[in-house]
Design a protein around this motif. Structure first.
Motif, PDB file in Angstrom:
ATOM      1  N   PHE A   8      49.333 -13.836 -97.417  1.00  0.00           N
ATOM      2  CA  PHE A   8      48.707 -13.230 -98.587  1.00  0.00           C
ATOM      3  C   PHE A   8      49.672 -13.277 -99.771  1.00  0.00           C
ATOM      4  O   PHE A   8      50.897 -13.176 -99.603  1.00  0.00           O
ATOM      5  N   GLN A   9      49.114 -13.403-100.964  1.00  0.00           N
ATOM      6  CA  GLN A   9      49.895 -13.325-102.185  1.00  0.00           C
ATOM      7  C   GLN A   9      50.428 -11.892-102.351  1.00  0.00           C
ATOM      8  O   GLN A   9      49.770 -10.922-101.947  1.00  0.00           O
ATOM      9  N   THR A  10      51.618 -11.765-102.946  1.00  0.00           N
ATOM     10  CA  THR A  10      52.239 -10.442-103.098  1.00  0.00           C
ATOM     11  C   THR A  10      51.890  -9.766-104.419  1.00  0.00           C
ATOM     12  O   THR A  10      52.428  -8.708-104.734  1.00  0.00           O
ATOM     13  N   LYS A  11      51.000 -10.364-105.169  1.00  0.00           N
ATOM     14  CA  LYS A  11      50.561  -9.752-106.419  1.00  0.00           C
ATOM     15  C   LYS A  11      49.047  -9.847-106.512  1.00  0.00           C
ATOM     16  O   LYS A  11      48.411 -10.579-105.756  1.00  0.00           O
ATOM     17  N   GLY A  12      48.470  -9.111-107.434  1.00  0.00           N
ATOM     18  CA  GLY A  12      47.020  -9.134-107.579  1.00  0.00           C
ATOM     19  C   GLY A  12      46.333  -8.291-106.528  1.00  0.00           C
ATOM     20  O   GLY A  12      46.903  -7.335-105.972  1.00  0.00           O
ATOM     21  N   LEU A  13      45.113  -8.648-106.218  1.00  0.00           N
ATOM     22  CA  LEU A  13      44.280  -7.864-105.314  1.00  0.00           C
ATOM     23  C   LEU A  13      44.910  -7.703-103.931  1.00  0.00           C
ATOM     24  O   LEU A  13      44.889  -6.627-103.336  1.00  0.00           O
TER      25      LEU A  13
ATOM     26  N   LEU B 266      41.409 -19.177-101.388  1.00  0.00           N
ATOM     27  CA  LEU B 266      41.976 -19.480-100.078  1.00  0.00           C
ATOM     28  C   LEU B 266      42.434 -20.937-100.073  1.00  0.00           C
ATOM     29  O   LEU B 266      41.624 -21.855-100.083  1.00  0.00           O
ATOM     30  N   LEU B 267      43.737 -21.143-100.060  1.00  0.00           N
ATOM     31  CA  LEU B 267      44.319 -22.481-100.131  1.00  0.00           C
ATOM     32  C   LEU B 267      44.609 -23.014 -98.727  1.00  0.00           C
ATOM     33  O   LEU B 267      45.147 -22.295 -97.881  1.00  0.00           O
ATOM     34  N   TYR B 268      44.269 -24.282 -98.501  1.00  0.00           N
ATOM     35  CA  TYR B 268      44.541 -24.894 -97.193  1.00  0.00           C
ATOM     36  C   TYR B 268      44.734 -26.397 -97.360  1.00  0.00           C
ATOM     37  O   TYR B 268      44.293 -26.989 -98.348  1.00  0.00           O
ATOM     38  N   PRO B 269      45.400 -27.047 -96.403  1.00  0.00           N
ATOM     39  CA  PRO B 269      45.609 -28.499 -96.472  1.00  0.00           C
ATOM     40  C   PRO B 269      44.363 -29.248 -96.001  1.00  0.00           C
ATOM     41  O   PRO B 269      43.992 -29.169 -94.825  1.00  0.00           O
TER      42      PRO B 269
ATOM     43  N   LEU C 262      51.253 -24.434-103.255  1.00  0.00           N
ATOM     44  CA  LEU C 262      51.961 -23.396-102.510  1.00  0.00           C
ATOM     45  C   LEU C 262      53.221 -22.969-103.246  1.00  0.00           C
ATOM     46  O   LEU C 262      53.473 -21.768-103.430  1.00  0.00           O
ATOM     47  N   GLN C 263      53.997 -23.936-103.664  1.00  0.00           N
ATOM     48  CA  GLN C 263      55.265 -23.635-104.319  1.00  0.00           C
ATOM     49  C   GLN C 263      55.074 -22.947-105.667  1.00  0.00           C
ATOM     50  O   GLN C 263      55.929 -22.170-106.105  1.00  0.00           O
ATOM     51  N   ALA C 264      53.923 -23.219-106.303  1.00  0.00           N
ATOM     52  CA  ALA C 264      53.633 -22.584-107.593  1.00  0.00           C
ATOM     53  C   ALA C 264      52.924 -21.243-107.432  1.00  0.00           C
ATOM     54  O   ALA C 264      52.660 -20.557-108.424  1.00  0.00           O
ATOM     55  N   GLY C 265      52.599 -20.866-106.198  1.00  0.00           N
ATOM     56  CA  GLY C 265      51.918 -19.591-105.962  1.00  0.00           C
ATOM     57  C   GLY C 265      50.482 -19.578-106.428  1.00  0.00           C
ATOM     58  O   GLY C 265      49.947 -18.513-106.765  1.00  0.00           O
ATOM     59  N   GLN C 266      49.820 -20.741-106.410  1.00  0.00           N
ATOM     60  CA  GLN C 266      48.440 -20.844-106.895  1.00  0.00           C
ATOM     61  C   GLN C 266      47.451 -20.548-105.770  1.00  0.00           C
ATOM     62  O   GLN C 266      46.696 -21.416-105.323  1.00  0.00           O
ATOM     63  N   PHE C 267      47.462 -19.326-105.298  1.00  0.00           N
ATOM     64  CA  PHE C 267      46.591 -18.911-104.195  1.00  0.00           C
ATOM     65  C   PHE C 267      46.577 -17.383-104.148  1.00  0.00           C
ATOM     66  O   PHE C 267      47.446 -16.707-104.705  1.00  0.00           O
ATOM     67  N   ASP C 268      45.569 -16.864-103.473  1.00  0.00           N
ATOM     68  CA  ASP C 268      45.567 -15.457-103.075  1.00  0.00           C
ATOM     69  C   ASP C 268      45.868 -15.337-101.583  1.00  0.00           C
ATOM     70  O   ASP C 268      46.503 -14.389-101.134  1.00  0.00           O
TER      71      ASP C 268
END
Length: 271
Positions: free
Chosen positions: A39-44, A114-117, A154-160
């Motif tokens: 999970f992202q550490t910021k936002g919702l 939701l980010l995935y490969p 992923l490295q840019a944190g472009q996900f929740d």
């Protein structure tokens, strides 16, 4: 698997490609990759109640069945020997003393990315299953990207929320996942460094077990990083050879010297 192949193995076993008949002479063992969600550490998702509520609405057994054909070896930490200590982990406490199954803390109209490969067959299936299970409680936008774009996002944190897998080394590489600056801790989840250090510096078997349980408990309680476990790998031998293998994670062909060709008389049922 063709008639000319006596022993077949690969770095990740393609379970979806083999029939039950083909898998008659199969020897399974834990694979090299540890699967998890973050999970992202910021936002919702910074709200622990929301993370715990969403996880309470996720049927992980169904995920393992659909995405890995039930070949998931569930474990909390990417350390093979720790499997024997998993039984000592405590159950996740309810958020704020309440039953997380009964209270929806998510504001209406919210959405998670939701980010995935996209090139990973199993994680693609898992992403769609998560969307189906969570969309009754929050909007879910699955974003599947090719490897280079996925890594950059992923490295840019472009996900929740993200789905990922980590290669597991022969030496314990837990700091790479649970350290606040670990290369596979893409959201920079904090708070686990002390427990990771205690694990890495454990001097005795008792200390190692205690440190494993402590770290695994903290991971479970925080619900920032959601461990799934190892997917089984496997070696297949054909009916043209006799004997058994005892493959290990870092020695997939352990015991291969004991395999012998089946003589034509044996194959025809003659003595």
């Amino acid at each position: 698997l063709n008639g000319l192949t006596d022993v077949y193995f690969t770095s990740e076993f393609p379970w979806f490609s083999f029939s039950g008949e083909t898998l008659r002479n199969i020897f399974k063992f834990p694979g090299h990759y540890f699967y998890y969600m973050g999970f992202q550490t910021k936002g919702l998702s910074a709200d622990a109640n929301i993370r715990r509520y969403l996880m309470s609405k996720l049927d992980q057994e169904l995920l393992y069945k659909n995405a890995f054909l039930n070949h998931m070896i569930k474990q909390t930490l990417p350390y093979y020997r720790g499997k024997e200590w998993e039984s000592e982990l405590t159950q996740l406490p309810a958020a704020n003393g309440k039953n997380v199954l009964d209270v929806n803390p998510i504001p209406s109209g919210q959405k998670l990315v939701l980010l995935y490969p996209a090139e990973d067959h199993s994680l693609s299936i898992m992403a769609q299953n998560i969307k189906e299970e969570w969309e009754a409680y929050i909007g879910i936008e699955p974003v599947g990207l090719a490897e280079a774009e996925y890594t950059a996002a992923l490295q840019a944190g472009q996900f929740d929320v993200y789905l990922a897998k980590m290669p597991v080394r022969q030496y314990p590489n837990l700091p790479e996942l649970f350290g606040s600056t670990g290369r596979y801790n893409f959201a920079g989840v904090p708070g686990l460094d002390g427990a990771v250090t205690a694990f890495m510096q454990a001097a005795t078997e008792a200390d190692l077990k205690q440190a494993y349980v402590r770290l695994a408990t903290q991971v479970t309680e925080s619900q920032w990083l959601i461990p799934f476990g190892f997917v089984e790998n496997a070696v297949i031998i054909s009916d043209q050879v006799s004997g058994t293998l005892s493959p290990k994670t870092y020695d997939a062909l352990h015991g291969i010297s004991e395999l012998k060709p089946v003589q034509s008389e044996e194959k025809n049922g003659k003595k």
